[in-house]
Write an enzyme that holds these catalytic residues in place. Structure first.
Site, mmCIF file in Angstrom:
data_model
loop_
_atom_site.group_PDB
_atom_site.id
_atom_site.type_symbol
_atom_site.label_atom_id
_atom_site.label_comp_id
_atom_site.label_asym_id
_atom_site.label_seq_id
_atom_site.Cartn_x
_atom_site.Cartn_y
_atom_site.Cartn_z
ATOM 1 N N GLY A 1 43.313 -23.402 81.605
ATOM 2 C CA GLY A 1 43.985 -24.332 82.512
ATOM 3 C C GLY A 1 44.476 -23.566 83.725
ATOM 4 O O GLY A 1 44.531 -22.341 83.722
ATOM 5 N N GLY B 1 42.079 -24.010 77.825
ATOM 6 C CA GLY B 1 41.684 -25.356 78.241
ATOM 7 C C GLY B 1 40.197 -25.638 78.115
ATOM 8 O O GLY B 1 39.786 -26.772 77.888
ATOM 9 N N GLU C 1 46.831 -17.249 74.254
ATOM 10 C CA GLU C 1 48.101 -17.771 74.763
ATOM 11 C C GLU C 1 49.350 -16.994 74.355
ATOM 12 O O GLU C 1 50.326 -16.962 75.091
ATOM 13 C CB GLU C 1 48.276 -19.245 74.349
ATOM 14 C CG GLU C 1 47.353 -20.207 75.082
ATOM 15 C CD GLU C 1 45.939 -20.269 74.517
ATOM 16 O OE1 GLU C 1 45.122 -20.985 75.091
ATOM 17 O OE2 GLU C 1 45.655 -19.599 73.507
#
Length: 375
Positions: A87, A135, A158
């Site tokens: 993302g 993402g 992440e």
């Protein structure tokens, strides 16, 4: 003057119509034969998803789903380097710092899109050629078919930026065989090529250079069923001999992964790694020690709870976690250290697992009332 204005309106109208296939658009949405084709088109940004792309793809999937002339949906990335590297984290960071709505809208839009992929009634084929992280995993993993190539590089990194493996990670990661999902989520371990298939993330493996031919054959299928599509993908898959003989990279460590990562708490996982003392265990310990302690605790609980939830329940839980991370410290610090200053030395707060209280973790999972994600 009126004539000129009219002409301008005609031109503008035309531009609006052609926007979808305009090569400068961030996402291309085209219909070829019976196939709806989504091309993520930000090659310079490794096709990272931003909110405007999400807002274009979501309604298009819903439209194609209802269209009797659309038989399948294909999603791919432009530029040859990445399918989608994640993302648009920088934009979210800037927004989150000033309390801008984007930090809510982005996650809400992204998770709704993940759910649209996961519930899509039309066969959905993701060509995950190149970098596929965060993402990018969210817009591929929940679909029917994921075609990896020798260039595929998968990771959910992440915990290194103070976030957690979202986009439905709490759903698919604990469902991988053994404790692979827990291992990938906590360490951010990268898998390449055929290993992405062997881990259960991809459904098929095809040479990168064969993808244009595969896409052409998919488009040429006459009113194809899911079975017909599977047959075509299987025929390409069977012909692909790249790295066929290679053992799964995690094979020799699977026993250790299954026992070490089955502990009920992060502290216990760390203790087990220390007790094990093997080079493999020490390497994992070193990696885990670099991650955000808060992220590690949120992630372990996210996966343990997600293991028995539906995708919708998982996405609702993850939305709550995303908003907790937006209010916290580690996400901004992680993005600074990894993506902005690139000094790779984040100062986490709290700095140790023991300092992240159960009460704090519980609070991150609490419902948001009217602000909860609606699917």
């Amino acid at each position: 003057r009126l004539k000129a204005l009219n002409r301008l309106q005609v031109i503008l109208q035309h531009l609006k119509m052609s926007k979808q296939t305009d090569s400068t658009a961030e996402v291309l949405l085209e219909k070829k034969g019976g196939a709806g084709i989504i091309t993520l088109n930000r090659p310079k940004a490794l096709n990272a998803l931003n909110l405007s792309m999400i807002q274009q793809i979501y309604p298009q999937i819903k439209t194609w789903e209802q269209d009797p002339e659309t038989f399948l949906i294909i999603i791919k990335g432009a530029g040859g380097k990445a399918f989608c590297a994640g993302g648009d984290i920088r934009a979210i960071t800037e927004a989150g710092k000033v309390g801008d709505k984007l930090s809510q809208d982005f996650f809400r839009g992204e998770y709704r899109l993940n759910n649209a992929v996961g519930t899509c009634k039309k066969p959905y084929v993701a060509l995950i050629d190149g970098i596929t992280m965060g993402g990018g995993v969210g817009v591929s993993i929940h679909g029917h078919f994921r075609v990896a190539t020798e260039k595929t590089l998968f990771a959910m990194p992440e915990t290194a930026i103070g976030l957690f493996p979202d986009v439905g990670g709490g759903y698919f990661l604990p469902r991988l065989s053994g404790k692979i999902g827990y291992y990938l989520a906590l360490t951010g371990c990268r898998l390449k090529g055929r290993d992405v298939l062997k881990a259960g993330i991809a459904t098929h493996f095809v040479e990168s250079e064969k993808l244009p031919a595969l896409e052409k054959d998919l488009i040429a299928l006459k009113s194809p069923s899911k079975e017909k599509i599977a047959d075509l993908l299987n025929s390409y898959h069977m012909k692909c001999t790249v790295d066929q003989e290679k053992e799964f990279v995690l094979d020799e460590h699977m026993e250790k992964i299954n026992s070490l990562f089955s502990a009920n708490s992060m502290e216990e996982i760390v203790k087990k790694l220390k007790q094990d003392g093997s080079p493999f265990a020490m390497k994992q310990l070193e990696t885990i020690n670099k991650m955000s302690p808060t992220s590690l605790k949120l992630t372990l609980r996210q996966l343990r709870e997600g293991a028995s939830m539906s995708l919708q329940e998982v996405l609702r839980m993850e939305y709550r976690l995303s908003q907790a991370c937006m209010k916290g410290h580690d996400f901004y610090e992680g993005v600074r250290a990894v993506l902005i200053d690139k000094d790779q030395s984040p100062k986490w707060k709290p700095a140790a697992l023991e300092e992240v209280s159960d009460e704090f973790v519980d609070n991150c999972f609490k419902p948001l009332g009217n602000d909860d994600l609606k699917l």
